[in-house]
Design a protein around this motif. Structure first.
Motif, mmCIF file in Angstrom:
data_model
loop_
_atom_site.group_PDB
_atom_site.id
_atom_site.type_symbol
_atom_site.label_atom_id
_atom_site.label_comp_id
_atom_site.label_asym_id
_atom_site.label_seq_id
_atom_site.Cartn_x
_atom_site.Cartn_y
_atom_site.Cartn_z
ATOM 1 N N PRO A 1 -3.704 -0.278 -4.866
ATOM 2 C CA PRO A 1 -2.678 0.144 -5.832
ATOM 3 C C PRO A 1 -2.714 1.611 -6.224
ATOM 4 N N THR A 2 -3.852 2.311 -6.084
ATOM 5 C CA THR A 2 -3.896 3.705 -6.548
ATOM 6 C C THR A 2 -4.316 4.689 -5.466
ATOM 7 N N THR A 3 -4.205 4.299 -4.203
ATOM 8 C CA THR A 3 -4.579 5.204 -3.115
ATOM 9 C C THR A 3 -3.736 6.477 -3.165
ATOM 10 N N GLY A 4 -4.396 7.623 -3.092
ATOM 11 C CA GLY A 4 -3.699 8.905 -3.053
ATOM 12 C C GLY A 4 -3.337 9.484 -4.406
ATOM 13 N N LEU A 5 -3.667 8.780 -5.489
ATOM 14 C CA LEU A 5 -3.319 9.285 -6.821
ATOM 15 C C LEU A 5 -4.453 10.122 -7.399
ATOM 16 N N ASP A 6 -4.096 11.082 -8.246
ATOM 17 C CA ASP A 6 -5.123 11.868 -8.927
ATOM 18 C C ASP A 6 -5.745 11.013 -10.033
ATOM 19 N N PRO A 7 -6.921 11.420 -10.549
ATOM 20 C CA PRO A 7 -7.630 10.577 -11.532
ATOM 21 C C PRO A 7 -6.790 10.211 -12.750
ATOM 22 N N GLN A 8 -6.001 11.145 -13.270
ATOM 23 C CA GLN A 8 -5.200 10.829 -14.453
ATOM 24 C C GLN A 8 -4.162 9.758 -14.147
ATOM 25 N N ALA A 9 -3.478 9.887 -13.003
ATOM 26 C CA ALA A 9 -2.470 8.894 -12.626
ATOM 27 C C ALA A 9 -3.113 7.530 -12.377
ATOM 28 N N ARG A 10 -4.309 7.524 -11.778
ATOM 29 C CA ARG A 10 -5.010 6.261 -11.540
ATOM 30 C C ARG A 10 -5.287 5.547 -12.855
ATOM 31 N N LEU B 1 -5.987 -8.138 -5.732
ATOM 32 C CA LEU B 1 -5.894 -6.794 -5.189
ATOM 33 C C LEU B 1 -6.953 -6.498 -4.142
ATOM 34 N N THR B 2 -6.607 -5.568 -3.271
ATOM 35 C CA THR B 2 -7.586 -4.936 -2.403
ATOM 36 C C THR B 2 -7.704 -3.489 -2.854
ATOM 37 N N THR B 3 -8.891 -2.923 -2.717
ATOM 38 C CA THR B 3 -9.087 -1.533 -3.101
ATOM 39 C C THR B 3 -10.261 -0.948 -2.340
ATOM 40 N N HIS B 4 -10.186 0.355 -2.079
ATOM 41 C CA HIS B 4 -11.297 1.084 -1.494
ATOM 42 C C HIS B 4 -12.076 1.845 -2.565
ATOM 43 N N TYR B 5 -11.609 1.788 -3.813
ATOM 44 C CA TYR B 5 -12.273 2.497 -4.897
ATOM 45 C C TYR B 5 -13.190 1.537 -5.656
ATOM 46 N N MET B 6 -14.492 1.829 -5.617
ATOM 47 C CA MET B 6 -15.444 0.945 -6.279
ATOM 48 C C MET B 6 -15.298 0.984 -7.792
ATOM 49 N N ASP B 7 -14.986 2.162 -8.355
ATOM 50 C CA ASP B 7 -14.797 2.220 -9.800
ATOM 51 C C ASP B 7 -13.568 1.429 -10.215
ATOM 52 N N GLN C 1 0.824 -1.207 0.000
ATOM 53 C CA GLN C 1 0.000 0.000 0.000
ATOM 54 C C GLN C 1 0.863 1.264 0.000
ATOM 55 N N ASP C 2 1.945 1.254 0.762
ATOM 56 C CA ASP C 2 2.860 2.393 0.815
ATOM 57 C C ASP C 2 4.099 2.073 -0.006
ATOM 58 N N ASP C 3 4.517 3.033 -0.823
ATOM 59 C CA ASP C 3 5.723 2.833 -1.620
ATOM 60 C C ASP C 3 6.937 2.699 -0.699
ATOM 61 N N THR C 4 7.745 1.690 -0.959
ATOM 62 C CA THR C 4 8.943 1.436 -0.133
ATOM 63 C C THR C 4 10.194 1.549 -0.994
ATOM 64 N N LEU C 5 10.210 2.517 -1.871
ATOM 65 C CA LEU C 5 11.340 2.714 -2.769
ATOM 66 C C LEU C 5 12.534 3.276 -2.001
ATOM 67 N N ASP C 6 13.728 3.014 -2.520
ATOM 68 C CA ASP C 6 14.953 3.527 -1.913
ATOM 69 C C ASP C 6 15.223 4.914 -2.496
ATOM 70 N N VAL C 7 14.987 5.941 -1.681
ATOM 71 C CA VAL C 7 15.090 7.317 -2.180
ATOM 72 C C VAL C 7 16.535 7.738 -2.409
ATOM 73 N N GLU C 8 17.492 6.954 -1.924
ATOM 74 C CA GLU C 8 18.891 7.290 -2.131
ATOM 75 C C GLU C 8 19.442 6.716 -3.432
ATOM 76 N N LEU C 9 18.594 5.996 -4.151
ATOM 77 C CA LEU C 9 18.985 5.421 -5.440
ATOM 78 C C LEU C 9 18.200 6.075 -6.565
ATOM 79 N N THR C 10 18.695 5.920 -7.778
ATOM 80 C CA THR C 10 17.960 6.415 -8.938
ATOM 81 C C THR C 10 16.817 5.461 -9.270
#
Length: 309
Positions: free
Chosen positions: A163-172, A191-197, A85-94
């Motif tokens: 997968p798309t929590t917190g994203l704007d409609p275009q990004a979703r 998947l789990t989702t809170h968005y019915m659409d 649900q939360d991105d766990t990317l390494d911000v110190e890497l490209t």
């Protein structure tokens, strides 16, 4: 018959005296998108963690790729991709380095990792940002990078938690397009989702979970047809009139009525006729909307709660 990748019978998960998942049965097939819907505490996450081989079942039968997730967990996880649900990317890497490093966790040859990294960055439309640091990416780009990272081992099953929590409609919609393309390639999505659409767009089948059990199962259209009227009339009244309107409409001839904090929903065959009937009682809503039934209406009927409760 389609190939069964996940098979569960009587699947149960307990934490002390609390039963999080209570004897559920399901089969998940290759190439389908399967969704778990439900309020917080319904058992979705506990079920996903058992499928992901990070939480052993307390009781019941669970096989993944025909193997036992307790005995063969490492081999199964090598064929899974996980999008938390939360991105766990390494911000110190490209952007590129995040995929290159992650690929090493699976013991893949460096040449294979480099080739897949280029392919995946192109797939999620980030090839032109490959040399950028992660902090420079937008929320939608970070989500796409997380999805690309989860695919570095070429998984048969992709597990996605919101997968798309917190994203704007275009990004979703961009994320939806990429997930749909993965499904077309034969990747199984869970998947789990809170968005019915989102559930309607992505899921071939889904279940509504409540109190650790399945309240309903089927395709989005099947569930809407089974549990909802053809049309829904949404009525909004002023704060000083809301309770009065709810009392006055309590015996209104509808298939069902839901009184929410901000509006009243009447489940009817013909919304325009129902609105005329409401006005004939002397009530005049501030706003009215006639729409088709949705998965959110199904959820309200089955659980009596909104997903965000």
């Amino acid at each position: 018959m389609p190939e069964v990748l996940v098979h569960a019978r009587g699947l149960t998960k307990r934490f002390g005296s609390f039963t999080a998942v209570d004897g559920i049965d399901f089969d998940l097939y290759r190439g389908e998108a399967f969704g778990f819907l439900g309020p917080n505490g319904a058992g979705k996450s506990s079920t996903m963690r058992m499928i992901g081989c990070v939480s052993p079942p307390t009781q019941g039968e669970l096989t993944i790729f025909g193997a036992d997730p307790v005995r063969d967990g490492a081999a199964i996880r090598a064929r899974l991709g996980v999008v938390p649900q939360d991105d766990t990317l390494d911000v110190e890497l490209t952007v590129r380095e995040n995929l290159l490093v992650y690929g090493r966790y699976f013991g893949l040859p460096r040449a294979v990792i480099r080739e897949r990294t280029a392919q995946l960055l192109d797939f999620v439309q980030l090839i032109d940002r490959a040399g950028d640091m992660v902090d420079l990416l937008s929320g939608g780009m970070k989500r796409r990078l997380t999805i690309a990272r989860s695919l570095i081992n070429d998984p048969d099953i992709l597990i996605l938690d919101e997968p798309t929590t917190g994203l704007d409609p275009q990004a979703r919609h961009v994320v939806w397009d990429r997930l749909f393309r993965l499904k077309q390639r034969g990747v199984t999505l869970i998947l789990t989702t809170h968005y019915m659409d989102e559930a309607e767009q992505l899921c071939d089948r889904l279940v509504v979970m409540d109190h650790g059990t399945f309240a309903a199962e089927g395709s989005p259209r099947e569930l809407i047809t089974r549990y909802c009227s053809r049309e829904v009339l949404e009525l909004r009244f002023g704060p000083d009139r809301h309770e009065l309107a709810a009392d006055k409409l309590r015996d209104f001839p509808a298939e069902r009525a839901e009184v929410l904090a901000d509006r009243i929903l009447l489940y009817v065959t013909d919304g325009d006729d129902a609105l005329a009937a409401v006005r004939s009682t002397g009530l005049e809503p501030l706003t009215s909307l006639v729409r088709r039934g949705t998965l959110e209406d199904v959820f309200l009927r089955l659980t009596g709660r909104r997903l965000e409760d």
